[in-house]
Design an enzyme around this catalytic site. Structure first.
Site, PDB file in Angstrom:
ATOM      1  N   LYS A 106       0.859  -1.195   0.000  1.00 30.84           N
ATOM      2  CA  LYS A 106       0.000   0.000   0.000  1.00 30.84           C
ATOM      3  C   LYS A 106       0.881   1.225   0.000  1.00 30.84           C
ATOM      4  CE  LYS A 106      -4.493   0.573   0.033  1.00 30.84           C
ATOM      5  NZ  LYS A 106      -5.388  -0.401  -0.608  1.00 30.84           N
ATOM      6  N   ASP A 146      -6.297   3.606  -5.434  1.00 36.50           N
ATOM      7  CA  ASP A 146      -7.031   3.533  -4.163  1.00 36.50           C
ATOM      8  C   ASP A 146      -7.776   4.866  -4.035  1.00 36.50           C
ATOM      9  OD1 ASP A 146      -7.271   1.790  -1.617  1.00 36.50           O
ATOM     10  OD2 ASP A 146      -6.741   3.725  -0.777  1.00 36.50           O
TER      11      ASP A 146
HETATM   12  P1  NAD Z   1     -15.912   6.116  -4.333  1.00 39.58           P
HETATM   13  O1  NAD Z   1     -15.164   7.332  -3.960  1.00 39.58           O
HETATM   14  O2  NAD Z   1     -16.210   5.845  -5.766  1.00 39.58           O
HETATM   15  O3  NAD Z   1     -17.339   6.104  -3.569  1.00 39.58           O
HETATM   16  C1  NAD Z   1     -17.480   6.337  -2.206  1.00 39.58           C
HETATM   17  C2  NAD Z   1     -18.932   6.737  -1.955  1.00 39.58           C
HETATM   18  O4  NAD Z   1     -19.160   6.848  -0.545  1.00 39.58           O
HETATM   19  C3  NAD Z   1     -19.325   8.078  -2.555  1.00 39.58           C
HETATM   20  O5  NAD Z   1     -20.594   7.933  -3.174  1.00 39.58           O
HETATM   21  C4  NAD Z   1     -19.432   8.993  -1.345  1.00 39.58           C
HETATM   22  O6  NAD Z   1     -20.368  10.042  -1.520  1.00 39.58           O
HETATM   23  C5  NAD Z   1     -19.930   8.013  -0.328  1.00 39.58           C
HETATM   24  N1  NAD Z   1     -19.777   8.468   1.051  1.00 39.58           N
HETATM   25  C6  NAD Z   1     -18.754   9.137   1.625  1.00 39.58           C
HETATM   26  N2  NAD Z   1     -19.046   9.394   2.912  1.00 39.58           N
HETATM   27  C7  NAD Z   1     -20.258   8.850   3.154  1.00 39.58           C
HETATM   28  C8  NAD Z   1     -21.087   8.774   4.292  1.00 39.58           C
HETATM   29  N3  NAD Z   1     -20.717   9.292   5.467  1.00 39.58           N
HETATM   30  N4  NAD Z   1     -22.264   8.136   4.178  1.00 39.58           N
HETATM   31  C9  NAD Z   1     -22.646   7.609   2.992  1.00 39.58           C
HETATM   32  N5  NAD Z   1     -21.909   7.651   1.901  1.00 39.58           N
HETATM   33  C10 NAD Z   1     -20.736   8.266   1.972  1.00 39.58           C
HETATM   34  O7  NAD Z   1     -15.132   4.909  -3.664  1.00 39.58           O
HETATM   35  P2  NAD Z   1     -15.209   3.352  -4.040  1.00 39.58           P
HETATM   36  O8  NAD Z   1     -14.125   3.039  -5.007  1.00 39.58           O
HETATM   37  O9  NAD Z   1     -16.609   2.968  -4.342  1.00 39.58           O
HETATM   38  O10 NAD Z   1     -14.742   2.713  -2.640  1.00 39.58           O
HETATM   39  C11 NAD Z   1     -15.643   2.568  -1.550  1.00 39.58           C
HETATM   40  C12 NAD Z   1     -15.006   1.665  -0.520  1.00 39.58           C
HETATM   41  O11 NAD Z   1     -14.674   0.417  -1.112  1.00 39.58           O
HETATM   42  C13 NAD Z   1     -13.698   2.185   0.109  1.00 39.58           C
HETATM   43  O12 NAD Z   1     -13.646   1.711   1.445  1.00 39.58           O
HETATM   44  C14 NAD Z   1     -12.626   1.481  -0.706  1.00 39.58           C
HETATM   45  O13 NAD Z   1     -11.401   1.367   0.006  1.00 39.58           O
HETATM   46  C15 NAD Z   1     -13.300   0.134  -0.902  1.00 39.58           C
HETATM   47  N6  NAD Z   1     -12.763  -0.640  -2.018  1.00 39.58           N
HETATM   48  C16 NAD Z   1     -12.802  -0.166  -3.298  1.00 39.58           C
HETATM   49  C17 NAD Z   1     -12.302  -0.935  -4.327  1.00 39.58           C
HETATM   50  C18 NAD Z   1     -12.385  -0.488  -5.759  1.00 39.58           C
HETATM   51  O14 NAD Z   1     -11.980  -1.260  -6.644  1.00 39.58           O
HETATM   52  N7  NAD Z   1     -12.936   0.694  -6.051  1.00 39.58           N
HETATM   53  C19 NAD Z   1     -11.710  -2.186  -4.063  1.00 39.58           C
HETATM   54  C20 NAD Z   1     -11.682  -2.656  -2.745  1.00 39.58           C
HETATM   55  C21 NAD Z   1     -12.221  -1.871  -1.738  1.00 39.58           C
END
Ligand code: NAD
Length: 416
Positions: A106, A146
């Site tokens: 990371k 990330d």
């Molecule tokens: P993203 O930035 O596309 O989406 C995050 C969403 O969460 C947004 O819609 C944002 O408005 C919302 N959000 C933020 N604060 C909030 C709150 N207090 N209440 C409700 N919604 C809220 O991010 P993502 O890529 O979808 O990632 C989301 C999670 O999944 C993270 O924890 C990330 O580490 C994890 N993750 C993502 C991936 C990937 O491939 N994108 C892979 C593994 C894990």
């Protein structure tokens, strides 16, 4: 939100809890509780106005015994050494749970990217890539996107590395744009593994996903893709939220139309007349809750009020350890992040395999191979849970991972 939990101590506690159920010596467990190395660096970057700003940045490499270190690079003002080290440890666990041949990695830069121009972010990313160039490589350490990084940053890192090394090596990073060596299906992969895990979970629990009600917290990449696929599987997605609040329709809403509303107005809450707060969404009376926003979104107080009987974790670490204990007491089935959101790193692995072979797969093949990985990992995890009479599915996931990593470590021995 509980924000005082040190993620690195949480990781170590999770390893200790699971190691108690594995026949492994104390030295091997100790080795599993620490990164092998963490690079800390200070990047001096020229801003558009001619001044120079210094940014702290890290890259952590955590247990490479099963293969190259693998994991994302995040741009966030709260990036610190413990967070990066913990996230790299969780990547080592996740890769072992789905049995792909990687260790954990990371990286992060302490920056709020919204405050900088594209040209400044490019210089910052290239400065970071130059610092980590001696550590990364297709067989050493493979970064990925990330929080607040994506295809653009991966393309910059790849180009910087290839220029320094005077080579072409697209597999040095994953999550690239398709024309730069990215994989079909990568963007949807994490939401897809969440939906596949939910499908397997309902089958395992003897529940019907068709007609089941679902609430999804977080409507970004993971949440919105998972919601659309759950709808395809016959579930009724009744509430979805982002930081603006939650859209709610007890009869079921159209998840893809909700995403279109969010793309249009910026806020998913604009999609329905009835709306909820995020806390109301988390405690809604639904069959399945998918937290897909942030870490530590559900603490023990909220956990006591959650009404869902199944939770599939889309985000990394959305439950605090205390919330986990509450769900275990209350017999709520929690299918952990290291399985459910492993689709992203799994299709990153497929991207790396395709880059190495310089031979590219169809989207159909990517999705089929992903389904095989998720279903096999699900079956191995639930078998370990039952055979070991383990307290939670999360402990079972860590048991599966520790067995695999410890076995490889013991076979390698120590040197010199
Ligand atoms: P993203 O930035 O596309 O989406 C995050 C969403 O969460 C947004 O819609 C944002 O408005 C919302 N959000 C933020 N604060 C909030 C709150 N207090 N209440 C409700 N919604 C809220 O991010 P993502 O890529 O979808 O990632 C989301 C999670 O999944 C993270 O924890 C990330 O580490 C994890 N993750 C993502 C991936 C990937 O491939 N994108 C892979 C593994 C894990």
């Amino acid at each position: 939100m509980a924000d005082e939990v040190n993620p690195f101590l949480s990781l170590q506690e999770q390893i200790d809890n699971a190691a108690a159920h594995v026949d492994v010596d104390a030295g091997t467990v100790e080795r599993l509780k620490h990164p092998e190395r963490v690079l800390e660096t200070n990047l001096a970057v020229e801003l558009d106005d001619g001044t120079t700003e210094v940014f702290k940045a890290f890259r952590s490499q955590f247990n490479g015994v099963r293969g190259p270190y693998k994991g994302g690079v995040r741009y966030h003002p709260q990036v610190d050494r413990d967070e990066v080290a913990a996230l790299s440890g969780w990547m080592a666990v996740k890769c072992a749970v789905v049995n792909i041949p990687y260790g954990g990695g990371k990286g992060g830069i302490r920056v709020d990217p919204d405050d900088y121009s594209t040209a400044e972010l490019e210089r910052l990313t290239r400065a970071f890539a130059t610092e980590i160039a001696p550590l990364i490589g297709v067989d050493r350490d493979v970064p990925a996107p990330d929080v607040n990084t994506g295809q653009r940053e991966m393309n910059w890192i790849k180009d910087t590395y290839e220029t320094i090394e005077r080579t072409t090596e697209p597999g040095v990073v994953t999550g690239k744009a398709i024309d730069s060596g990215g994989s079909q299906g990568r963007v949807e992969a994490t939401g897809r593994s969440v939906a596949l895990t939910a499908r397997e979970a309902f089958d395992y629990l003897g529940m019907d996903l068709s007609g089941a009600t679902v609430a999804v917290q977080g409507y970004g990449n993971v949440g919105s893709i998972a919601a659309g696929l759950l709808d395809d599987l016959g579930a009724d997605v009744v509430a979805v939220s982002d930081s603006s609040g939650a859209a709610y329709d007890p009869e079921g809403l159209d998840p893809r139309a909700a995403r279109a509303t969010k793309d249009d107005t910026g806020d998913v809450v604009d999609h329905t007349e009835r709306t909820l707060t995020n806390e109301q969404l988390l405690t809604l009376d639904v069959d399945l809750l998918v937290p897909a926003a942030l870490e530590n979104a559900i603490d023990e107080t909220i956990a006591r009020d959650v009404n869902a009987s199944v939770i599939v974790e889309g985000a990394n670490g959305p439950l605090t350890p205390a919330a986990d204990d509450v769900f275990a007491e209350r017999d709520v089935s929690v299918f952990p992040d290291v399985l459910a959101n492993a689709g992203g790193v799994t299709v990153s692995y497929f991207e790396w395999v395709q880059n190495r072979q310089r031979f590219y797969w169809s989207e159909e093949r990517v999705n089929d191979e992903l389904e095989t990985v998720v279903v096999d990992a699900f079956d191995e995890l639930t078998a370990a849970y039952e055979e070991g009479d383990l307290p939670t599915l999360r402990v079972a996931a860590y048991v599966v991972a520790i067995r695999r990593i410890a076995s490889a470590a013991q076979q390698s021995g120590t040197w010199p």
